[in-house]
Design a protein around this motif. Structure first.
Motif, mmCIF file in Angstrom:
data_model
loop_
_atom_site.group_PDB
_atom_site.id
_atom_site.type_symbol
_atom_site.label_atom_id
_atom_site.label_comp_id
_atom_site.label_asym_id
_atom_site.label_seq_id
_atom_site.Cartn_x
_atom_site.Cartn_y
_atom_site.Cartn_z
ATOM 1 N N ASP A 1 68.944 28.377 6.437
ATOM 2 C CA ASP A 1 68.772 26.928 6.595
ATOM 3 C C ASP A 1 69.216 26.170 5.346
ATOM 4 N N GLY A 2 70.067 26.810 4.532
ATOM 5 C CA GLY A 2 70.654 26.124 3.379
ATOM 6 C C GLY A 2 69.908 26.329 2.076
ATOM 7 N N SER A 3 68.895 27.201 2.104
ATOM 8 C CA SER A 3 68.114 27.415 0.884
ATOM 9 C C SER A 3 67.812 28.894 0.663
ATOM 10 N N ALA A 4 67.930 29.306 -0.587
ATOM 11 C CA ALA A 4 67.538 30.670 -0.959
ATOM 12 C C ALA A 4 66.030 30.748 -1.165
ATOM 13 N N GLY A 5 65.364 29.602 -1.196
ATOM 14 C CA GLY A 5 63.945 29.541 -1.556
ATOM 15 C C GLY A 5 63.045 30.478 -0.760
ATOM 16 N N PRO A 6 63.061 30.413 0.589
ATOM 17 C CA PRO A 6 62.117 31.247 1.347
ATOM 18 C C PRO A 6 62.258 32.741 1.060
ATOM 19 N N VAL A 7 63.489 33.229 1.007
ATOM 20 C CA VAL A 7 63.647 34.681 0.809
ATOM 21 C C VAL A 7 63.273 35.081 -0.622
ATOM 22 N N GLU B 1 41.453 33.728 0.966
ATOM 23 C CA GLU B 1 42.740 33.898 0.277
ATOM 24 C C GLU B 1 43.818 34.414 1.233
ATOM 25 N N ILE B 2 43.417 35.267 2.163
ATOM 26 C CA ILE B 2 44.384 35.790 3.138
ATOM 27 C C ILE B 2 44.970 34.635 3.956
ATOM 28 N N VAL B 3 44.098 33.748 4.420
ATOM 29 C CA VAL B 3 44.584 32.621 5.235
ATOM 30 C C VAL B 3 45.464 31.700 4.382
ATOM 31 N N ALA B 4 45.059 31.454 3.143
ATOM 32 C CA ALA B 4 45.858 30.584 2.266
ATOM 33 C C ALA B 4 47.243 31.188 2.027
ATOM 34 N N LEU B 5 47.279 32.483 1.723
ATOM 35 C CA LEU B 5 48.578 33.126 1.450
ATOM 36 C C LEU B 5 49.482 33.098 2.678
ATOM 37 N N SER B 6 48.871 33.261 3.847
ATOM 38 C CA SER B 6 49.665 33.281 5.078
ATOM 39 C C SER B 6 50.413 31.974 5.291
ATOM 40 N N GLY B 7 49.951 30.918 4.661
ATOM 41 C CA GLY B 7 50.612 29.613 4.751
ATOM 42 C C GLY B 7 52.018 29.608 4.179
ATOM 43 N N ALA B 8 52.422 30.703 3.516
ATOM 44 C CA ALA B 8 53.820 30.821 3.070
ATOM 45 C C ALA B 8 54.747 30.848 4.278
ATOM 46 N N HIS B 9 54.208 31.124 5.465
ATOM 47 C CA HIS B 9 55.045 31.081 6.669
ATOM 48 C C HIS B 9 55.381 29.657 7.090
ATOM 49 N N ASN B 10 55.058 28.685 6.269
ATOM 50 C CA ASN B 10 55.653 27.346 6.396
ATOM 51 C C ASN B 10 57.119 27.393 6.022
ATOM 52 N N LEU B 11 57.515 28.496 5.419
ATOM 53 C CA LEU B 11 58.872 28.616 4.876
ATOM 54 C C LEU B 11 59.663 29.685 5.607
ATOM 55 N N GLY B 12 60.938 29.418 5.769
ATOM 56 C CA GLY B 12 61.873 30.450 6.181
ATOM 57 C C GLY B 12 61.822 30.789 7.653
ATOM 58 N N ARG B 13 62.331 31.954 7.946
ATOM 59 C CA ARG B 13 62.441 32.380 9.340
ATOM 60 C C ARG B 13 62.441 33.901 9.451
ATOM 61 N N MET B 14 62.312 34.339 10.696
ATOM 62 C CA MET B 14 62.379 35.770 10.983
ATOM 63 C C MET B 14 63.784 36.074 11.482
#
Ligand code: CCH
Length: 286
Positions: free
Chosen positions: A25-31, A154-167
């Motif tokens: 999606d134009g960004s290296a950020g998520p990976v 903390e598990i739920v908070a960390l899972s919020g990284a799935h705001n980023l990127g794709r599968m």
């Protein structure tokens, strides 16, 4: 080349490689965020093995774990930075890159300390299979994250990284983005997780995931079975609701949990210097 220890110069160069018009999606950020997470998330507190120190993913024993498929893209994005700032360790570079990327994508400031080395200690190598499997449920998530020493919150908070990127089907077997704008950090993941009606879908490779589509979207959104397990679980569920309602709370908790993740397996003295990387026998340097 920058002066040894000039992490700001490295961070500035990380910012410059984030924009990748030809990639995803134009960004290296998520990976890059995923690279730091998989480097750190192999940690086991009981045996004190795994973790980001040593950057073991460069080698087949760890890099070849199927959970790490696709992360070579992240390492390739960072290679010119390593070539320019030769003094920084890969282990520091990978973790710093995630912190810089998260901030640039609109996320919170995360506390980051340097000092990891690229000294691979064979006795600390994590066995394969330490990273989570998206096809599973709440018990599996707990088994994986409790091993690292995380709480349910903390598990739920960390899972919020799935705001980023794709599968990517060719990496994990799953397909699609979680949210419509996966290069901006936000709490959308929690909101749509609870608001939308997710339908089970079996992909052509036989993999099961959950999807949502409506006419305003360019692309079908996706959730892993592990993502939706958070909503229905008695202890995870209330945190999903809290983070859906309160972005600042999510950012605060995410920053703390992600900072903790990057420090797993690292012991420091009062000055922040790492104390458990020297005099290790039986390892090898990059
Ligand atoms: Fe994740 N993640 N993750 N994840 N993840 C995937 C992609 C990203 C699981 C499975 C997957 C965390 C927790 C979990 C990111 C950050 C984090 C993919 C797709 C799967 C599958 C990979 C592909 O095909 O490219 C599971 C299961 C769990 C927990 O149970 C945590 C924790 C973090 C960070 C804090 C990011 C970012 C991505 C997007 C990568 C990209 O390339 O866009």
């Amino acid at each position: 080349m920058s002066k040894s220890g000039d992490f700001e110069a490295v961070a500035a160069d990380i910012r410059k490689i984030l924009h990748q018009p030809e990639y995803d999606d134009g960004s290296a950020g998520p990976v890059l965020v995923r690279l730091a997470w998989h480097a750190s998330g192999t940690y086991c507190s009981e045996t004190d093995t795994g973790g980001s120190n040593g950057a073991g993913m460069r080698y087949e024993a760890e890099g070849g774990d199927e959970a790490n498929a696709g992360l070579q893209h992240a390492r390739v994005f960072l290679e010119p930075i390593k070539e320019k700032h030769t003094w920084i360790s890969y282990a520091d570079l990978w973790t710093l890159a995630a912190v810089v990327a998260l901030k640039e994508m609109g996320g919170p400031q995360i506390k980051w300390l340097p000092g990891r080395t690229d000294f691979v200690d064979d006795s600390k190598l994590p066995p394969r299979g330490r990273l989570p499997d998206g096809a599973q449920g709440a018990d599996h998530i707990r088994f994986i994250f409790y091993r690292m020493g995380f709480t349910d919150q903390e598990i739920v908070a960390l899972s919020g990284a799935h705001n980023l990127g794709r599968m990517h089907m060719d990496r994990s077997g799953f397909h699609g983005p979680w949210v419509p704008n996966g290069t901006r950090f936000n709490n959308t993941y929690y909101r749509i997780m609870t608001e939308y009606e997710w339908k089970e879908k079996i992909l052509e490779n036989g993999v099961k995931q959950f999807v949502y589509m409506d006419e305003d979207l360019d692309e079908e959104l996706a959730m892993l079975p592990t993502d939706l397990a958070l909503v229905t679980d008695e202890s995870f569920g209330p945190w999903v609701k809290k983070y859906a309602a309160d972005k600042d709370l999510f950012f605060d908790h995410f920053a703390k949990a992600f900072g903790k993740l990057l420090e797993l397996g690292i012991q420091r003295d009062a000055n922040g210097n790492i104390t458990n990387t020297d005099n290790v026998k039986g390892g090898y340097h990059a």
